[in-house]
Scaffold this active site. Structure first.
Site, mmCIF file in Angstrom:
data_model
loop_
_atom_site.group_PDB
_atom_site.id
_atom_site.type_symbol
_atom_site.label_atom_id
_atom_site.label_comp_id
_atom_site.label_asym_id
_atom_site.label_seq_id
_atom_site.Cartn_x
_atom_site.Cartn_y
_atom_site.Cartn_z
ATOM 1 N N LEU A 140 -0.254 -2.435 -1.905
ATOM 2 C CA LEU A 140 -0.201 -3.347 -0.761
ATOM 3 C C LEU A 140 -1.552 -4.069 -0.608
ATOM 4 N N THR A 141 -2.643 -3.307 -0.600
ATOM 5 C CA THR A 141 -3.973 -3.882 -0.345
ATOM 6 C C THR A 141 -4.414 -4.818 -1.469
ATOM 7 N N ARG A 253 1.297 8.148 6.902
ATOM 8 C CA ARG A 253 0.330 8.432 7.973
ATOM 9 C C ARG A 253 0.668 9.743 8.672
ATOM 10 N N ARG A 278 -24.776 34.946 7.418
ATOM 11 C CA ARG A 278 -26.120 34.359 7.244
ATOM 12 C C ARG A 278 -27.062 34.851 8.351
ATOM 13 N N MET A 347 -23.790 23.670 9.738
ATOM 14 C CA MET A 347 -23.887 25.120 9.951
ATOM 15 C C MET A 347 -24.246 25.864 8.671
ATOM 16 N N GLU A 373 -4.690 3.854 4.746
ATOM 17 C CA GLU A 373 -3.475 3.965 5.576
ATOM 18 C C GLU A 373 -3.714 3.430 6.982
HETATM 19 P P1 TGC Z 1 3.458 -7.010 12.819
HETATM 20 O O1 TGC Z 1 3.914 -8.385 13.204
HETATM 21 O O2 TGC Z 1 2.948 -6.084 13.861
HETATM 22 O O3 TGC Z 1 4.653 -6.241 12.065
HETATM 23 C C1 TGC Z 1 5.424 -6.879 11.058
HETATM 24 C C2 TGC Z 1 6.788 -6.204 11.050
HETATM 25 O O4 TGC Z 1 6.641 -4.814 10.702
HETATM 26 C C3 TGC Z 1 7.109 -3.989 11.793
HETATM 27 N N1 TGC Z 1 6.170 -2.830 11.830
HETATM 28 C C4 TGC Z 1 6.492 -1.615 11.436
HETATM 29 N N2 TGC Z 1 7.650 -1.110 10.977
HETATM 30 C C5 TGC Z 1 7.663 0.194 10.657
HETATM 31 N N3 TGC Z 1 6.577 0.991 10.737
HETATM 32 C C6 TGC Z 1 5.398 0.521 11.173
HETATM 33 N N4 TGC Z 1 4.314 1.310 11.232
HETATM 34 C C7 TGC Z 1 5.318 -0.843 11.565
HETATM 35 N N5 TGC Z 1 4.330 -1.640 12.038
HETATM 36 C C8 TGC Z 1 4.867 -2.867 12.200
HETATM 37 C C9 TGC Z 1 7.068 -4.861 13.003
HETATM 38 O O5 TGC Z 1 7.971 -4.392 13.978
HETATM 39 C C10 TGC Z 1 7.458 -6.201 12.419
HETATM 40 O O6 TGC Z 1 8.860 -6.179 12.181
HETATM 41 P P2 TGC Z 1 9.739 -7.530 12.305
HETATM 42 O O7 TGC Z 1 11.145 -7.069 12.122
HETATM 43 O O8 TGC Z 1 9.441 -8.073 13.674
HETATM 44 O O9 TGC Z 1 9.249 -8.422 11.209
HETATM 45 O O10 TGC Z 1 2.434 -7.161 11.630
HETATM 46 P P3 TGC Z 1 0.927 -7.708 11.624
HETATM 47 O O11 TGC Z 1 0.774 -8.633 10.468
HETATM 48 O O12 TGC Z 1 0.556 -8.249 12.987
HETATM 49 O O13 TGC Z 1 0.070 -6.403 11.291
HETATM 50 C C11 TGC Z 1 0.007 -5.328 12.136
HETATM 51 C C12 TGC Z 1 -0.971 -4.261 11.592
HETATM 52 C C13 TGC Z 1 -2.393 -4.748 11.608
HETATM 53 C C14 TGC Z 1 -0.848 -3.061 12.533
HETATM 54 C C15 TGC Z 1 -0.557 -3.847 10.159
HETATM 55 O O14 TGC Z 1 -0.643 -4.873 9.280
HETATM 56 C C16 TGC Z 1 -1.319 -2.648 9.647
HETATM 57 O O15 TGC Z 1 -0.900 -1.509 9.857
HETATM 58 N N6 TGC Z 1 -2.462 -2.847 8.881
HETATM 59 C C17 TGC Z 1 -3.117 -1.779 8.199
HETATM 60 C C18 TGC Z 1 -2.846 -1.893 6.705
HETATM 61 C C19 TGC Z 1 -2.704 -0.552 6.068
HETATM 62 O O16 TGC Z 1 -2.480 0.480 6.702
HETATM 63 N N7 TGC Z 1 -2.768 -0.520 4.752
HETATM 64 C C20 TGC Z 1 -2.540 0.679 4.032
HETATM 65 C C21 TGC Z 1 -2.373 0.392 2.556
HETATM 66 S S1 TGC Z 1 -1.655 1.768 1.686
HETATM 67 C C22 TGC Z 1 -2.821 2.934 1.637
HETATM 68 O O17 TGC Z 1 -3.864 2.868 2.197
HETATM 69 C C23 TGC Z 1 -2.459 4.104 0.842
HETATM 70 S S2 TGC Z 1 -3.654 5.320 0.766
HETATM 71 C C24 TGC Z 1 -2.659 6.464 0.119
HETATM 72 C C25 TGC Z 1 -3.248 7.766 -0.129
HETATM 73 O O18 TGC Z 1 -3.988 7.905 -1.145
HETATM 74 O O19 TGC Z 1 -2.888 8.731 0.606
HETATM 75 P P1 FAD Z 2 -11.084 -4.442 5.999
HETATM 76 O O1 FAD Z 2 -9.687 -4.750 6.408
HETATM 77 O O2 FAD Z 2 -11.884 -5.532 5.398
HETATM 78 O O3 FAD Z 2 -11.852 -3.863 7.269
HETATM 79 C C1 FAD Z 2 -13.297 -3.812 7.362
HETATM 80 C C2 FAD Z 2 -13.650 -3.380 8.795
HETATM 81 O O4 FAD Z 2 -13.178 -4.356 9.723
HETATM 82 C C3 FAD Z 2 -12.995 -2.047 9.182
HETATM 83 O O5 FAD Z 2 -13.889 -1.282 9.937
HETATM 84 C C4 FAD Z 2 -11.830 -2.469 10.042
HETATM 85 O O6 FAD Z 2 -11.465 -1.483 11.004
HETATM 86 C C5 FAD Z 2 -12.383 -3.733 10.729
HETATM 87 N N1 FAD Z 2 -11.331 -4.648 11.170
HETATM 88 C C6 FAD Z 2 -10.419 -5.313 10.392
HETATM 89 N N2 FAD Z 2 -9.600 -6.051 11.167
HETATM 90 C C7 FAD Z 2 -9.984 -5.854 12.448
HETATM 91 C C8 FAD Z 2 -9.517 -6.326 13.719
HETATM 92 N N3 FAD Z 2 -8.468 -7.142 13.829
HETATM 93 N N4 FAD Z 2 -10.158 -5.914 14.828
HETATM 94 C C9 FAD Z 2 -11.212 -5.057 14.744
HETATM 95 N N5 FAD Z 2 -11.708 -4.576 13.589
HETATM 96 C C10 FAD Z 2 -11.085 -4.964 12.447
HETATM 97 N N6 FAD Z 2 -4.187 0.569 -0.461
HETATM 98 C C11 FAD Z 2 -2.954 0.491 -1.038
HETATM 99 O O7 FAD Z 2 -2.234 -0.495 -0.878
HETATM 100 N N7 FAD Z 2 -2.493 1.518 -1.814
HETATM 101 C C12 FAD Z 2 -3.227 2.636 -2.058
HETATM 102 O O8 FAD Z 2 -2.766 3.549 -2.742
HETATM 103 C C13 FAD Z 2 -4.537 2.727 -1.474
HETATM 104 N N8 FAD Z 2 -5.329 3.796 -1.753
HETATM 105 C C14 FAD Z 2 -6.635 3.788 -1.317
HETATM 106 C C15 FAD Z 2 -7.522 4.787 -1.764
HETATM 107 C C16 FAD Z 2 -8.856 4.757 -1.374
HETATM 108 C C17 FAD Z 2 -9.814 5.810 -1.902
HETATM 109 C C18 FAD Z 2 -9.315 3.768 -0.482
HETATM 110 C C19 FAD Z 2 -10.739 3.746 -0.011
HETATM 111 C C20 FAD Z 2 -8.443 2.791 -0.046
HETATM 112 C C21 FAD Z 2 -7.110 2.774 -0.461
HETATM 113 N N9 FAD Z 2 -6.231 1.735 -0.102
HETATM 114 C C22 FAD Z 2 -4.978 1.654 -0.657
HETATM 115 C C23 FAD Z 2 -6.732 0.603 0.680
HETATM 116 C C24 FAD Z 2 -6.872 0.896 2.172
HETATM 117 O O9 FAD Z 2 -5.615 0.961 2.793
HETATM 118 C C25 FAD Z 2 -7.766 -0.187 2.764
HETATM 119 O O10 FAD Z 2 -9.087 0.087 2.322
HETATM 120 C C26 FAD Z 2 -7.711 -0.211 4.284
HETATM 121 O O11 FAD Z 2 -6.435 -0.613 4.738
HETATM 122 C C27 FAD Z 2 -8.777 -1.149 4.888
HETATM 123 O O12 FAD Z 2 -8.822 -2.378 4.232
HETATM 124 P P2 FAD Z 2 -10.237 -2.978 3.730
HETATM 125 O O13 FAD Z 2 -10.891 -1.901 2.916
HETATM 126 O O14 FAD Z 2 -9.967 -4.257 3.084
HETATM 127 O O15 FAD Z 2 -11.098 -3.164 5.033
#
Ligand code: TGC
Ligand code: FAD
Length: 394
Positions: A140-141, A253, A278, A347, A373
């Site tokens: 996704l990212t 999550r 310790r 600690m 996430e």
């Molecule tokens: P927004 O307009 O709020 O939502 C778009 C559509 O999605 C629906 N929705 C959800 N549905 C299910 N579960 C959720 N948690 C949902 N959150 C939103 C929403 O209802 C809407 O649906 P519809 O039918 O109206 O289209 O979207 P936005 O563009 O304003 O963004 C909201 C925001 C910032 C909260 C979202 O983009 C977000 O969560 N950003 C964070 C990105 C993130 O978490 N990336 C993770 C990448 S994967 C990863 O990190 C894997 S690490 C894995 C590991 O090693 O464990």
């Molecule tokens: P940015 O989005 O650039 O954020 C930088 C800072 O700005 C953060 O502190 C953030 O909180 C802040 N910020 C951003 N927007 C706002 C706002 N609107 N208001 C206030 N503050 C804000 N992604 C995948 O898709 N798949 C994976 O498997 C995956 N695995 C990962 C594994 C590792 C080890 C790491 C480090 C990351 C992984 N990710 C993965 C990506 C991860 O989900 C992103 O790093 C994360 O979502 C944050 O995105 P970014 O790093 O681009 O930070």
């Protein structure tokens, strides 16, 4: 470095065990024993070498840690969400990278194929992913779109019986070892779809990300798509829009909310034992008030998080949990666990920075977990929006 003997004793200050079924306790025990046997003795060495322990993929498949909530007919465990949470807790007690491998495979790869895939896709991919024959990743990212995936640039164009995929993804867990990637990209109308990209497709590569100080035993990489021909039968037919990937994130999550408390429990247990052994100023350091304050606060926060996770699991089982409730738990657990690991490290004094103890490794891992996430800030803003109705993201 000598292999570590794992003497972990799980804290349960409020008899939370009494809330669990016999089956749930049995599952937790099986995963705990696996971690003691296969992970704890070797994980520090892998982390020091920044190497992914590839053998865990098959092992986690055999143990049922891949897709535990996916129905049995597709190779999953057919289990409830509390069982899934307990599995993630035990795996992350070993190492966040091990839990990452399992939560990406189950929640981010198998779940979207199960929930949004065609019958043919489910039959082709799910059993092999469940058994650990194949490893998957979730893209996704992107380099310039992390917290805000809605502006992603990865895209595909219609070309008859296939589409042409271009773009790149960054920070992708499992990428370098994956046979399968669930990739989110936009069609010509800017609508987001999920595509199953397979290793070997021409123009698809997965370069490894080097130099991490965190999650060193987890493989992270990029996904690069250079005019990749993806057959249309590999597009997930039953979802479009950002809710596709975001719904997967809710499952992962949830697993993290349990997982990081496992890491916190390991650090608490390590610090507690160390404080009794310790001796400084002729007394165990655990007899000094300042050290007791740290331990008392740790066990209080662990107990609160255990109860929050259990309640969230109950709501998940009843299909009543909201994404905002999941965000609250992910954020709370990450904050609690990060603080506990930092305090535990202090600690242990100088010993706390070495690989003799698991504490610094957990502490550094959690810097990734509190970021991926959805960052800590993003989850706070999700809660803020949920309670006020105002969107403070944009
Ligand atoms: P927004 O307009 O709020 O939502 C778009 C559509 O999605 C629906 N929705 C959800 N549905 C299910 N579960 C959720 N948690 C949902 N959150 C939103 C929403 O209802 C809407 O649906 P519809 O039918 O109206 O289209 O979207 P936005 O563009 O304003 O963004 C909201 C925001 C910032 C909260 C979202 O983009 C977000 O969560 N950003 C964070 C990105 C993130 O978490 N990336 C993770 C990448 S994967 C990863 O990190 C894997 S690490 C894995 C590991 O090693 O464990
Ligand atoms: P940015 O989005 O650039 O954020 C930088 C800072 O700005 C953060 O502190 C953030 O909180 C802040 N910020 C951003 N927007 C706002 C706002 N609107 N208001 C206030 N503050 C804000 N992604 C995948 O898709 N798949 C994976 O498997 C995956 N695995 C990962 C594994 C590792 C080890 C790491 C480090 C990351 C992984 N990710 C993965 C990506 C991860 O989900 C992103 O790093 C994360 O979502 C944050 O995105 P970014 O790093 O681009 O930070």
């Amino acid at each position: 470095m000598a292999a570590r003997t794992d003497l972990f004793q799980s804290p349960d200050y409020y008899q939370v065990d009494e809330l669990l079924s016999e089956v749930q306790k049995h599952i937790r025990e099986a995963v705990r024993n696996y971690v003691k046997r296969e992970i704890s003795p070797v994980i520090e060495e892998y982390a020091q070498r920044a190497e992914f322990p590839q053998q865990i993929v098959k092992q986690l498949g055999e143990l049922g840690c891949f897709g535990p909530t996916v129905p049995v007919e597709y190779g999953g465990g057919g289990l409830d969400y509390i069982s899934y949470g307990l599995m993630m807790q035990e795996l992350e007690r070993g190492d966040s990278g091990v839990r990452s491998t399992a939560s990406v495979q189950g929640s981010l790869v198998m779940f979207p194929i199960y929930a949004y895939g065609s019958e043919a896709q489910k039959k082709k991919f799910l059993p092999k992913l469940a058994s650990g024959e194949w490893l998957g990743c979730f893209g996704l990212t992107e380099p310039n779109h992390g917290s805000d995936p809605s502006h992603m640039l990865s895209n595909f164009k219609d070309a008859g019986d296939h589409v042409i995929l271009n773009g790149s993804k960054m920070w992708i867990s499992n990428a370098p070892y994956s046979q399968v990637a669930v990739v989110w990209a936009k069609d010509e109308n800017g609508k987001v779809y999920g595509l199953i990209v397979e290793r070997g497709m021409e123009g698809f590569s997965t370069p490894t990300t080097h130099g991490k100080w965190s999650l060193r035993a987890s493989a992270t990489g990029e996904l690069v798509f250079d005019n990749v021909k993806v057959p249309k039968e590999n597009i997930l037919p039953n979802v479009s829009g950002l809710k596709g990937p975001l719904s997967c994130l809710s499952k992962a999550r949830y697993g993290i909310a349990w997982g990081v408390i496992g890491a916190a429990m390991d650090c608490y247990d390590t610090a507690l034992q160390y404080s009794k052994e310790r001796i400084q100023f002729d007394k165990p350091i655990g007899s000094f008030q300042l050290q007791q304050k740290k331990l008392a606060e740790m066990i209080t926060e662990i107990t609160k998080a255990q109860l929050l996770n259990w309640r969230l699991g109950t709501l998940m089982n009843e299909n009543r949990a909201t994404p905002a409730q999941v965000s609250m738990a992910k954020r709370n657990s990450c904050e609690v666990a990060t603080n506990i690991c930092r305090d535990a490290r202090q600690m242990l004094g100088g010993m706390g920075i070495t690989g003799e103890y698991p504490v610094m490794r957990h502490m550094m891992n959690l810097e990734s977990v509190i970021t991926y996430e959805g960052t800590h800030d993003i989850h706070l803003l999700i809660t803020g929006m949920d309670v006020t109705g105002f969107n403070a993201f944009k």
